[in-house]
Design a protein around this motif. Sequence first.
Motif, PDB file in Angstrom:
ATOM      1  N   ALA A 259     -41.557 -40.985  -2.171  1.00 50.29           N
ATOM      2  CA  ALA A 259     -41.103 -39.677  -1.689  1.00 50.29           C
ATOM      3  C   ALA A 259     -41.305 -38.601  -2.752  1.00 50.29           C
ATOM      4  O   ALA A 259     -41.708 -37.468  -2.442  1.00 50.29           O
ATOM      5  N   ALA A 260     -41.052 -38.959  -4.003  1.00 49.44           N
ATOM      6  CA  ALA A 260     -41.251 -37.992  -5.091  1.00 49.44           C
ATOM      7  C   ALA A 260     -42.720 -37.610  -5.217  1.00 49.44           C
ATOM      8  O   ALA A 260     -43.060 -36.437  -5.421  1.00 49.44           O
ATOM      9  N   LEU A 261     -43.620 -38.600  -5.069  1.00 50.42           N
ATOM     10  CA  LEU A 261     -45.046 -38.316  -5.161  1.00 50.42           C
ATOM     11  C   LEU A 261     -45.517 -37.435  -3.999  1.00 50.42           C
ATOM     12  O   LEU A 261     -46.305 -36.498  -4.195  1.00 50.42           O
ATOM     13  N   VAL A 262     -45.043 -37.733  -2.794  1.00 50.35           N
ATOM     14  CA  VAL A 262     -45.439 -36.941  -1.631  1.00 50.35           C
ATOM     15  C   VAL A 262     -44.951 -35.500  -1.769  1.00 50.35           C
ATOM     16  O   VAL A 262     -45.694 -34.553  -1.489  1.00 50.35           O
ATOM     17  N   ALA A 263     -43.713 -35.340  -2.214  1.00 50.48           N
ATOM     18  CA  ALA A 263     -43.170 -33.986  -2.394  1.00 50.48           C
ATOM     19  C   ALA A 263     -43.954 -33.226  -3.448  1.00 50.48           C
ATOM     20  O   ALA A 263     -44.257 -32.035  -3.282  1.00 50.48           O
ATOM     21  N   GLU A 264     -44.311 -33.904  -4.543  1.00 50.25           N
ATOM     22  CA  GLU A 264     -45.021 -33.254  -5.642  1.00 50.25           C
ATOM     23  C   GLU A 264     -46.407 -32.776  -5.213  1.00 50.25           C
ATOM     24  O   GLU A 264     -46.860 -31.708  -5.631  1.00 50.25           O
ATOM     25  N   ILE A 265     -47.062 -33.543  -4.364  1.00 47.51           N
ATOM     26  CA  ILE A 265     -48.442 -33.212  -3.996  1.00 47.51           C
ATOM     27  C   ILE A 265     -48.524 -32.283  -2.787  1.00 47.51           C
ATOM     28  O   ILE A 265     -49.586 -31.781  -2.442  1.00 47.51           O
ATOM     29  N   GLY A 266     -47.371 -32.063  -2.131  1.00 48.45           N
ATOM     30  CA  GLY A 266     -47.365 -31.087  -1.059  1.00 48.45           C
ATOM     31  C   GLY A 266     -47.296 -31.644   0.348  1.00 48.45           C
ATOM     32  O   GLY A 266     -47.573 -30.927   1.312  1.00 48.45           O
ATOM     33  N   GLY A 267     -46.897 -32.906   0.496  1.00 53.06           N
ATOM     34  CA  GLY A 267     -46.665 -33.432   1.840  1.00 53.06           C
ATOM     35  C   GLY A 267     -45.424 -32.803   2.440  1.00 53.06           C
ATOM     36  O   GLY A 267     -44.483 -32.443   1.725  1.00 53.06           O
ATOM     37  N   ASP A 268     -45.408 -32.674   3.747  1.00 50.88           N
ATOM     38  CA  ASP A 268     -44.298 -31.994   4.414  1.00 50.88           C
ATOM     39  C   ASP A 268     -43.270 -32.948   5.000  1.00 50.88           C
ATOM     40  O   ASP A 268     -42.068 -32.656   4.990  1.00 50.88           O
ATOM     41  N   VAL A 269     -43.748 -34.080   5.524  1.00 52.97           N
ATOM     42  CA  VAL A 269     -42.861 -35.008   6.221  1.00 52.97           C
ATOM     43  C   VAL A 269     -43.229 -36.439   5.851  1.00 52.97           C
ATOM     44  O   VAL A 269     -44.416 -36.783   5.803  1.00 52.97           O
ATOM     45  N   ILE A 270     -42.228 -37.262   5.586  1.00 54.43           N
ATOM     46  CA  ILE A 270     -42.423 -38.707   5.453  1.00 54.43           C
ATOM     47  C   ILE A 270     -41.762 -39.373   6.655  1.00 54.43           C
ATOM     48  O   ILE A 270     -40.610 -39.083   6.987  1.00 54.43           O
ATOM     49  N   PHE A 271     -42.521 -40.238   7.310  1.00 58.84           N
ATOM     50  CA  PHE A 271     -41.976 -41.070   8.376  1.00 58.84           C
ATOM     51  C   PHE A 271     -41.886 -42.489   7.847  1.00 58.84           C
ATOM     52  O   PHE A 271     -42.903 -43.129   7.583  1.00 58.84           O
ATOM     53  N   ALA A 272     -40.669 -42.976   7.630  1.00 57.84           N
ATOM     54  CA  ALA A 272     -40.452 -44.292   7.028  1.00 57.84           C
ATOM     55  C   ALA A 272     -39.503 -45.102   7.909  1.00 57.84           C
ATOM     56  O   ALA A 272     -38.320 -45.262   7.598  1.00 57.84           O
TER      57      ALA A 272
END
Length: 281
Positions: free
Chosen positions: A79-92
């Motif tokens: 989640a930290a990596l996705v937020a840092e790179i600019g992802g908007d939504v994680i579906f987990a």
Amino acid sequence: MRLCKTIPELRSLLKAVRAEGKSIGLVPTMGYLHQGHLSLIREARQRCDVVVVSIFVNPTQFGPQEDFARYPRDLERDAALVAEIGGDVIFAPEATEMYPPGYSTYVEVGGVSEPLCGASRPGHFRGVATVVCKLFNIVRPDIAFFGQKDFQQVLVIRRMVQDLNMDVEIVDVPIVREPDGLALSSRNVYLSPEERKAALVLSRSLNLAREQVAQGQRDISQLKELVISRIKAEPLANIDYVEILSIPDLKPLDKLQDKALLALAVKFGQTRLIDNTVLEA
């Protein structure tokens, strides 16, 4: 960034996104993200208004003796990596969210799913096609992004999308490698230092085949034998398959006339790694 764990929650969020006329990109992953995954997210970020990253270790694509239980998982890190790179939504989602009690529907893709990993991992692509189909139905992305390291998987998904008239564009993104040539994979963490060094034989054997093609070699059997001999020279390598097949239908070839996929799967200890390259006459 939003984290969604249920299908209704994600659908509600994306309904609002669509109402604003925004495009949606999907990056399906099994988590434990590395730079290969991040390259997919970057590509999605450039091409779509909203980027959804799914993180789900899909049980239906693992065989009974495979590494489902020990597959690396770290949602907080991801989640930290996705937020840092600019992802908007994680579906987990949890497995029970995707496959509730009584679940009994699966997607089978013939032809391209049968050789290579389809032959050595029976049922694998049924699981892949099923979960990707479900993700497409849940997210309804405009574009979905996949890595070329799983080249056969990309072909299977393209065939499914074409045959089932799915309204989604499939974009494949080049393999990301370590500086020494090893293709990035979540399973690389399993390798001992000795196995990690031995695994370099994969990219080196691919490079050797490309060099031979550049020098005029077109005989498929000779190219395969060259690669097999190179890999067997590494004591820690145990070959699952080495194949050179046509693109996009993955049929056997005698001569390289246009493009062909050189694909390999090799075990180092208990760790099975795949790699590939496209050979061009």
